[in-house]
Design a protein around this motif. Structure first.
Motif, PDB file in Angstrom:
ATOM      1  N   ASP A   1      -7.459   2.362 -12.021  1.00  0.00           N
ATOM      2  CA  ASP A   1      -7.885   2.165 -10.639  1.00  0.00           C
ATOM      3  C   ASP A   1      -9.149   1.307 -10.676  1.00  0.00           C
ATOM      4  O   ASP A   1     -10.186   1.756 -11.156  1.00  0.00           O
ATOM      5  CB  ASP A   1      -8.161   3.521  -9.988  1.00  0.00           C
ATOM      6  CG  ASP A   1      -8.258   3.422  -8.478  1.00  0.00           C
ATOM      7  OD1 ASP A   1      -8.231   2.289  -7.963  1.00  0.00           O
ATOM      8  OD2 ASP A   1      -8.359   4.465  -7.818  1.00  0.00           O
ATOM      9  N   VAL A   2      -9.050   0.064 -10.197  1.00  0.00           N
ATOM     10  CA  VAL A   2     -10.164  -0.875 -10.324  1.00  0.00           C
ATOM     11  C   VAL A   2     -10.627  -1.374  -8.957  1.00  0.00           C
ATOM     12  O   VAL A   2      -9.943  -1.215  -7.946  1.00  0.00           O
ATOM     13  CB  VAL A   2      -9.778  -2.084 -11.211  1.00  0.00           C
ATOM     14  CG1 VAL A   2      -9.307  -1.631 -12.574  1.00  0.00           C
ATOM     15  CG2 VAL A   2      -8.699  -2.945 -10.540  1.00  0.00           C
ATOM     16  N   VAL A   3     -11.808  -2.001  -8.983  1.00  0.00           N
ATOM     17  CA  VAL A   3     -12.392  -2.625  -7.804  1.00  0.00           C
ATOM     18  C   VAL A   3     -12.730  -4.066  -8.159  1.00  0.00           C
ATOM     19  O   VAL A   3     -13.329  -4.325  -9.210  1.00  0.00           O
ATOM     20  CB  VAL A   3     -13.669  -1.897  -7.346  1.00  0.00           C
ATOM     21  CG1 VAL A   3     -14.271  -2.583  -6.127  1.00  0.00           C
ATOM     22  CG2 VAL A   3     -13.375  -0.438  -7.046  1.00  0.00           C
ATOM     23  N   CYS A   4     -12.347  -5.009  -7.315  1.00  0.00           N
ATOM     24  CA  CYS A   4     -12.664  -6.419  -7.571  1.00  0.00           C
ATOM     25  C   CYS A   4     -12.407  -7.235  -6.310  1.00  0.00           C
ATOM     26  O   CYS A   4     -11.828  -6.748  -5.344  1.00  0.00           O
ATOM     27  CB  CYS A   4     -11.818  -6.969  -8.723  1.00  0.00           C
ATOM     28  SG  CYS A   4     -10.038  -6.968  -8.400  1.00  0.00           S
TER      29      CYS A   4
ATOM     30  N   HIS B   1      -9.597  -2.105  -3.711  1.00  0.00           N
ATOM     31  CA  HIS B   1      -9.267  -1.069  -4.696  1.00  0.00           C
ATOM     32  C   HIS B   1      -7.796  -1.239  -5.031  1.00  0.00           C
ATOM     33  O   HIS B   1      -6.951  -1.341  -4.136  1.00  0.00           O
ATOM     34  CB  HIS B   1      -9.512   0.328  -4.118  1.00  0.00           C
ATOM     35  CG  HIS B   1     -10.959   0.659  -3.954  1.00  0.00           C
ATOM     36  ND1 HIS B   1     -11.613   1.557  -4.774  1.00  0.00           N
ATOM     37  CD2 HIS B   1     -11.881   0.210  -3.078  1.00  0.00           C
ATOM     38  CE1 HIS B   1     -12.876   1.649  -4.389  1.00  0.00           C
ATOM     39  NE2 HIS B   1     -13.062   0.839  -3.356  1.00  0.00           N
TER      40      HIS B   1
ATOM     41  N   SER C   1     -13.099   1.870 -10.639  1.00  0.00           N
ATOM     42  CA  SER C   1     -13.492   2.443  -9.348  1.00  0.00           C
ATOM     43  C   SER C   1     -14.310   3.717  -9.539  1.00  0.00           C
ATOM     44  O   SER C   1     -15.073   4.113  -8.678  1.00  0.00           O
ATOM     45  CB  SER C   1     -12.261   2.737  -8.497  1.00  0.00           C
ATOM     46  OG  SER C   1     -11.446   3.704  -9.124  1.00  0.00           O
ATOM     47  N   LYS C   2     -14.124   4.369 -10.707  1.00  0.00           N
ATOM     48  CA  LYS C   2     -14.894   5.569 -11.024  1.00  0.00           C
ATOM     49  C   LYS C   2     -15.442   5.438 -12.443  1.00  0.00           C
ATOM     50  O   LYS C   2     -14.779   4.889 -13.317  1.00  0.00           O
ATOM     51  CB  LYS C   2     -14.017   6.823 -10.933  1.00  0.00           C
ATOM     52  CG  LYS C   2     -13.505   7.108  -9.529  1.00  0.00           C
ATOM     53  CD  LYS C   2     -12.640   8.354  -9.539  1.00  0.00           C
ATOM     54  CE  LYS C   2     -12.097   8.648  -8.138  1.00  0.00           C
ATOM     55  NZ  LYS C   2     -11.203   9.850  -8.140  1.00  0.00           N
TER      56      LYS C   2
ATOM     57  N   ARG D   1       0.795  -1.224   0.000  1.00  0.00           N
ATOM     58  CA  ARG D   1       0.000   0.000   0.000  1.00  0.00           C
ATOM     59  C   ARG D   1       0.831   1.279   0.000  1.00  0.00           C
ATOM     60  O   ARG D   1       0.380   2.317  -0.477  1.00  0.00           O
ATOM     61  CB  ARG D   1      -0.946   0.012   1.201  1.00  0.00           C
ATOM     62  CG  ARG D   1      -2.181  -0.847   1.030  1.00  0.00           C
ATOM     63  CD  ARG D   1      -2.910  -0.511  -0.250  1.00  0.00           C
ATOM     64  NE  ARG D   1      -4.236  -1.121  -0.326  1.00  0.00           N
ATOM     65  CZ  ARG D   1      -4.944  -1.204  -1.430  1.00  0.00           C
ATOM     66  NH1 ARG D   1      -4.452  -0.724  -2.562  1.00  0.00           N
ATOM     67  NH2 ARG D   1      -6.135  -1.772  -1.439  1.00  0.00           N
TER      68      ARG D   1
ATOM     69  N   LYS E   1     -14.122  -6.802  -1.407  1.00  0.00           N
ATOM     70  CA  LYS E   1     -13.560  -6.172  -2.601  1.00  0.00           C
ATOM     71  C   LYS E   1     -12.420  -5.226  -2.230  1.00  0.00           C
ATOM     72  O   LYS E   1     -12.409  -4.617  -1.160  1.00  0.00           O
ATOM     73  CB  LYS E   1     -14.644  -5.419  -3.369  1.00  0.00           C
ATOM     74  CG  LYS E   1     -15.617  -6.327  -4.092  1.00  0.00           C
ATOM     75  CD  LYS E   1     -16.543  -5.550  -5.002  1.00  0.00           C
ATOM     76  CE  LYS E   1     -17.433  -6.496  -5.809  1.00  0.00           C
ATOM     77  NZ  LYS E   1     -18.314  -5.758  -6.767  1.00  0.00           N
TER      78      LYS E   1
ATOM     79  N   LYS F   1      -4.584  -0.313  -8.195  1.00  0.00           N
ATOM     80  CA  LYS F   1      -4.128   0.233  -9.477  1.00  0.00           C
ATOM     81  C   LYS F   1      -3.472  -0.899 -10.259  1.00  0.00           C
ATOM     82  O   LYS F   1      -2.521  -1.516  -9.780  1.00  0.00           O
ATOM     83  CB  LYS F   1      -3.141   1.380  -9.262  1.00  0.00           C
ATOM     84  CG  LYS F   1      -3.787   2.625  -8.661  1.00  0.00           C
ATOM     85  CD  LYS F   1      -2.819   3.780  -8.614  1.00  0.00           C
ATOM     86  CE  LYS F   1      -3.432   5.007  -7.964  1.00  0.00           C
ATOM     87  NZ  LYS F   1      -4.583   5.525  -8.722  1.00  0.00           N
TER      88      LYS F   1
END
Length: 205
Positions: free
Chosen positions: A133-136, A102, A172-173, A76, A100, A104
């Motif tokens: 920038d993703v969410v999974c 967040h 993410s956005k 991080r 989930k 990059k």
């Protein structure tokens, strides 16, 4: 391939203790998150210094082996010395399987050499974004995302909404209209092309 980080608990804390630790070739850090308290840790500096050079180390779920016990973590934060090749501190966050995250994720651009805008028009590829920038869920985290330039013409761009994200991965956005990569014709090439066209149009004596 799982990347392992070997660490042990760090007993002494504070700036002075961290400085002395670095003088012995060790690297201070911390692991936090989840339902467990944050733990101060120490690692071998040289081993981590070379691991940090790998792209996957920054965009993968890592296996932290802390005093022989493994847990999944994400890198991080990195603190580097302002001018020396020295890592000062690393922060790791614990990962929960059903929660989930967040992250990059780097973009890998492929087929740029055969893109019509490059091969036929002599254009130059410009990367507007190099990561997303993703969410999974942890199990769906890709090491990288490919962007195929095989059909990209000069003066055109590929936008976020034009390529598929891996299954289970979301931005993410919102921003489907955001350009990711484009091919432009260098100004010099345009001038040369214009001069050639002008010569072709000149009446012959």
């Amino acid at each position: 391939m799982t990347i392992e980080v070997i660490a042990v608990k760090r007993e002494l804390q504070g700036k002075g203790a961290s400085r002395r630790l670095r003088n012995t070739g060790r690297l201070p850090g911390v692991v936090y998150g989840g339902e467990t308290d944050a733990v101060a840790i120490e690692m071998d500096h040289n081993a981590l210094f070379y691991q940090l050079k790998a792209e996957a180390f920054h965009a993968s779920i890592l296996s932290l082996v802390l005093d022989g016990k493994k847990e999944q973590v994400l890198l991080r934060d990195i603190q580097m010395h302002p001018f020396k090749p020295l890592v000062l501190h690393l922060d790791f966050q614990r990962v929960a399987k059903g929660q989930k995250i967040h992250m990059k994720v780097p973009l890998h651009f492929i087929n740029d050499e055969i893109a019509p805008g490059v091969k036929l028009s002599g254009g130059k590829v410009t990367h507007i974004l190099n990561e997303l920038d993703v969410v999974c869920l942890p199990k769906d985290l890709p090491e990288f995302i490919e962007v195929d330039l095989a059909n990209l013409a000069a003066g055109h761009s590929i936008h976020l909404g034009e390529f598929k994200l891996p299954k289970g991965v979301e931005l993410s956005k919102a921003g489907d209209t955001q350009a990711v990569v484009t091919i432009h014709i260098p100004r010099g090439a345009l001038e040369t092309e214009g001069e050639a066209e002008a010569k072709e149009e000149e009446p012959k004596a």
